[in-house]
Design a protein around this motif. Structure first.
Motif, PDB file in Angstrom:
ATOM      1  N   VAL A  94       0.838  -1.201   0.000  1.00 22.56           N
ATOM      2  CA  VAL A  94       0.000   0.000   0.000  1.00 22.56           C
ATOM      3  C   VAL A  94       0.876   1.255   0.000  1.00 22.56           C
ATOM      4  CG1 VAL A  94      -1.711   1.297   1.285  1.00 22.56           C
ATOM      5  CG2 VAL A  94      -1.902  -1.182   1.135  1.00 22.56           C
ATOM      6  N   VAL A  95       1.932   1.252   0.826  1.00 21.19           N
ATOM      7  CA  VAL A  95       2.845   2.392   0.862  1.00 21.19           C
ATOM      8  C   VAL A  95       3.545   2.557  -0.481  1.00 21.19           C
ATOM      9  CG1 VAL A  95       4.921   3.321   1.953  1.00 21.19           C
ATOM     10  CG2 VAL A  95       3.181   2.219   3.346  1.00 21.19           C
ATOM     11  N   LEU A  96       3.905   1.444  -1.106  1.00 15.64           N
ATOM     12  CA  LEU A  96       4.536   1.494  -2.432  1.00 15.64           C
ATOM     13  C   LEU A  96       3.614   2.154  -3.450  1.00 15.64           C
ATOM     14  CD1 LEU A  96       6.786   0.629  -4.445  1.00 15.64           C
ATOM     15  CD2 LEU A  96       5.545  -1.520  -4.717  1.00 15.64           C
ATOM     16  N   LEU A  97       2.354   1.750  -3.459  1.00 20.55           N
ATOM     17  CA  LEU A  97       1.394   2.316  -4.417  1.00 20.55           C
ATOM     18  C   LEU A  97       1.170   3.801  -4.145  1.00 20.55           C
ATOM     19  CD1 LEU A  97      -1.235  -0.588  -4.526  1.00 20.55           C
ATOM     20  CD2 LEU A  97       0.562  -0.085  -6.184  1.00 20.55           C
ATOM     21  N   LEU A  98       1.045   4.172  -2.880  1.00 21.13           N
ATOM     22  CA  LEU A  98       0.850   5.580  -2.537  1.00 21.13           C
ATOM     23  C   LEU A  98       2.077   6.414  -2.906  1.00 21.13           C
ATOM     24  CD1 LEU A  98      -0.918   5.325   0.946  1.00 21.13           C
ATOM     25  CD2 LEU A  98      -1.921   6.131  -1.190  1.00 21.13           C
ATOM     26  N   SER A  99       3.272   5.870  -2.670  1.00 21.36           N
ATOM     27  CA  SER A  99       4.498   6.594  -2.999  1.00 21.36           C
ATOM     28  C   SER A  99       4.589   6.844  -4.495  1.00 21.36           C
ATOM     29  CB  SER A  99       5.721   5.796  -2.526  1.00 21.36           C
ATOM     30  OG  SER A  99       5.682   5.569  -1.148  1.00 21.36           O
ATOM     31  N   ILE A 100       4.297   5.820  -5.279  1.00 15.99           N
ATOM     32  CA  ILE A 100       4.367   5.955  -6.733  1.00 15.99           C
ATOM     33  C   ILE A 100       3.329   6.961  -7.226  1.00 15.99           C
ATOM     34  CG2 ILE A 100       3.976   4.736  -8.921  1.00 15.99           C
ATOM     35  CD1 ILE A 100       5.259   2.299  -7.689  1.00 15.99           C
ATOM     36  N   TYR A 101       2.146   6.939  -6.610  1.00 17.21           N
ATOM     37  CA  TYR A 101       1.107   7.889  -7.020  1.00 17.21           C
ATOM     38  C   TYR A 101       1.517   9.330  -6.710  1.00 17.21           C
ATOM     39  CZ  TYR A 101      -3.288  10.385  -7.349  1.00 17.21           C
ATOM     40  OH  TYR A 101      -4.253  11.299  -7.679  1.00 17.21           O
ATOM     41  N   VAL A 102       2.096   9.563  -5.527  1.00 16.83           N
ATOM     42  CA  VAL A 102       2.540  10.916  -5.169  1.00 16.83           C
ATOM     43  C   VAL A 102       3.633  11.384  -6.116  1.00 16.83           C
ATOM     44  CG1 VAL A 102       3.717  12.265  -3.393  1.00 16.83           C
ATOM     45  CG2 VAL A 102       1.875  10.727  -2.749  1.00 16.83           C
ATOM     46  N   ILE A 103       4.613  10.527  -6.397  1.00 15.73           N
ATOM     47  CA  ILE A 103       5.708  10.890  -7.305  1.00 15.73           C
ATOM     48  C   ILE A 103       5.166  11.165  -8.707  1.00 15.73           C
ATOM     49  CG2 ILE A 103       7.793  10.023  -8.430  1.00 15.73           C
ATOM     50  CD1 ILE A 103       8.384   8.489  -5.818  1.00 15.73           C
ATOM     51  N   SER A 104       4.238  10.328  -9.179  1.00  8.62           N
ATOM     52  CA  SER A 104       3.647  10.528 -10.511  1.00  8.62           C
ATOM     53  C   SER A 104       2.899  11.850 -10.585  1.00  8.62           C
ATOM     54  CB  SER A 104       2.696   9.365 -10.842  1.00  8.62           C
ATOM     55  OG  SER A 104       3.361   8.125 -10.808  1.00  8.62           O
ATOM     56  N   SER A 105       2.147  12.172  -9.531  1.00  8.99           N
ATOM     57  CA  SER A 105       1.399  13.432  -9.517  1.00  8.99           C
ATOM     58  C   SER A 105       2.336  14.633  -9.536  1.00  8.99           C
ATOM     59  CB  SER A 105       0.495  13.488  -8.271  1.00  8.99           C
ATOM     60  OG  SER A 105      -0.434  12.417  -8.269  1.00  8.99           O
ATOM     61  N   ILE A 106       3.438  14.548  -8.803  1.00  9.15           N
ATOM     62  CA  ILE A 106       4.409  15.651  -8.780  1.00  9.15           C
ATOM     63  C   ILE A 106       5.017  15.853 -10.161  1.00  9.15           C
ATOM     64  CG2 ILE A 106       6.681  16.331  -7.914  1.00  9.15           C
ATOM     65  CD1 ILE A 106       5.886  15.089  -5.225  1.00  9.15           C
ATOM     66  N   ILE A 107       5.429  14.774 -10.801  1.00 10.23           N
ATOM     67  CA  ILE A 107       6.060  14.873 -12.125  1.00 10.23           C
ATOM     68  C   ILE A 107       5.066  15.409 -13.151  1.00 10.23           C
ATOM     69  CG2 ILE A 107       7.142  13.556 -13.983  1.00 10.23           C
ATOM     70  CD1 ILE A 107       8.272  11.685 -11.881  1.00 10.23           C
ATOM     71  N   TYR A 108       3.823  14.950 -13.081  1.00  2.35           N
ATOM     72  CA  TYR A 108       2.807  15.418 -14.033  1.00  2.35           C
ATOM     73  C   TYR A 108       2.467  16.887 -13.788  1.00  2.35           C
ATOM     74  CZ  TYR A 108      -1.612  15.763 -16.546  1.00  2.35           C
ATOM     75  OH  TYR A 108      -2.637  16.161 -17.394  1.00  2.35           O
ATOM     76  N   PHE A 109       2.388  17.293 -12.529  1.00  2.00           N
ATOM     77  CA  PHE A 109       2.097  18.699 -12.223  1.00  2.00           C
ATOM     78  C   PHE A 109       3.234  19.588 -12.729  1.00  2.00           C
ATOM     79  CE2 PHE A 109       1.562  22.510  -9.640  1.00  2.00           C
ATOM     80  CZ  PHE A 109       0.181  22.663  -9.638  1.00  2.00           C
ATOM     81  N   GLY A 110       4.476  19.130 -12.587  1.00  2.00           N
ATOM     82  CA  GLY A 110       5.606  19.881 -13.127  1.00  2.00           C
ATOM     83  C   GLY A 110       5.528  20.015 -14.633  1.00  2.00           C
ATOM     84  N   TYR A 111       5.078  18.949 -15.290  1.00  2.00           N
ATOM     85  CA  TYR A 111       4.902  19.009 -16.746  1.00  2.00           C
ATOM     86  C   TYR A 111       3.845  20.046 -17.122  1.00  2.00           C
ATOM     87  CZ  TYR A 111       3.036  17.711 -21.304  1.00  2.00           C
ATOM     88  OH  TYR A 111       2.561  17.755 -22.594  1.00  2.00           O
TER      89      TYR A 111
END
Length: 281
Positions: free
Chosen positions: A222-239
């Motif tokens: 669960v922590v792995l999935l949440l971590s990946i989601y947070v990182i993905s959201s940050i990268i997409y927001f930067g884009y």
């Protein structure tokens, strides 16, 4: 007023149905690419006589150690002998790991209204992955030297490498020739967020939540999935920051336009041939 409109547009794009869907799909792509990417880096670290423990030390700052450490140890225990098996393993891993880059390229093509064939975009995703992989290896060498000579500059060195990496990433996934400043806004945001919010999120999850009580042995997943989601959201927001705050005053020039036009003509020729052959039947 113009900046307020851009901020409003940024929030609308990020929170839109398409934006939310892409964050989920990007998270899934990163999840699928995690194991192949670790395989690539571990094998390259061994080839270039680097310590694979560096991967574990860096990765566990953002992802659960329960998944990264055993997998790295597993790859190290599987000695690949021979040039052909080595190249085959790296090629397959690179193909799988580049899928997350491919997802971003498709979004970039949609924003820039690109109609190139998807297979040509898939080829570009492999090239971008190779460039970023080479950059990571070179950055590790640079950090090792920096840690040896000027250890007190390590935090600044890591932030600088992350900033350059995100700017390079945002520029390479664009099909247009951008001005020199393009990617700086999103790269700065992603660097600060990954360095700050990422650490804070992982610290809070590990210290102040009760995932282990609710999910038991699945807590790390669960922590792995949440971590990946947070990182993905940050990268997409930067884009999106780069896209919204870009100042388009001229007609965009395309990168590798001749090559992509050739791929388009080949695709249309093959498609026309197949359609004609099918129609004749």
């Amino acid at each position: 007023m113009v900046k307020v409109d851009k901020i409003r547009k940024l929030i609308e794009q990020f929170t839109s149905f398409e934006g939310s869907l892409f964050c989920y799909s990007l998270s899934f792509s990163f999840l699928l690419a995690l194991a192949p990417a670790l395989t690539i880096f571990v094998m390259l670290f061994v080839i270039f006589y680097l310590d694979p423990q560096i991967i574990i030390e860096f990765g566990t700052k953002f992802l659960p150690a329960d998944y990264i450490t055993p997998y790295v140890d597993f790859i190290l225990s599987k000695e690949v002998s021979g040039l052909v098996p080595l190249i085959t393993t790296l090629a397959i891993s690179m193909w799988l790991a580049s899928r997350s880059i491919y997802s971003f390229l498709l979004v970039s093509a949609q924003h820039e209204e690109i109609t190139y064939p998807k297979w040509s975009i898939r080829i570009k995703s492999l090239i971008v992955s190779l460039v970023l992989c080479g950059y990571v290896i070179a950055s590790i060498y640079a950090l090792i030297l920096l840690g040896t000579w000027l250890p007190y500059l390590m935090p600044a060195g890591v932030c600088a490498i992350l900033l350059i990496a995100f700017i390079l990433f945002y520029r390479t996934i664009s099909f247009e020739k951008k001005e020199l400043s393009y990617g700086a806004v999103g790269g700065l945001f992603a660097t600060i967020s990954i360095s700050g919010v990422g650490y804070l999120f992982f610290y809070i999850v590990n210290r102040f939540t009760s995932y282990s009580l609710v999910y038991g042995p699945l807590a790390s997943l669960v922590v792995l999935l949440l971590s990946i989601y947070v990182i993905s959201s940050i990268i997409y927001f930067g884009y999106l920051l780069n896209v919204v705050f870009e100042d388009k005053t001229e007609h965009p020039r395309m990168k590798a336009a001749g090559l992509f036009d050739f791929c388009t003509s080949v695709h249309e020729g093959v498609q026309g041939f197949l359609e004609n052959k099918f129609m004749k039947k």
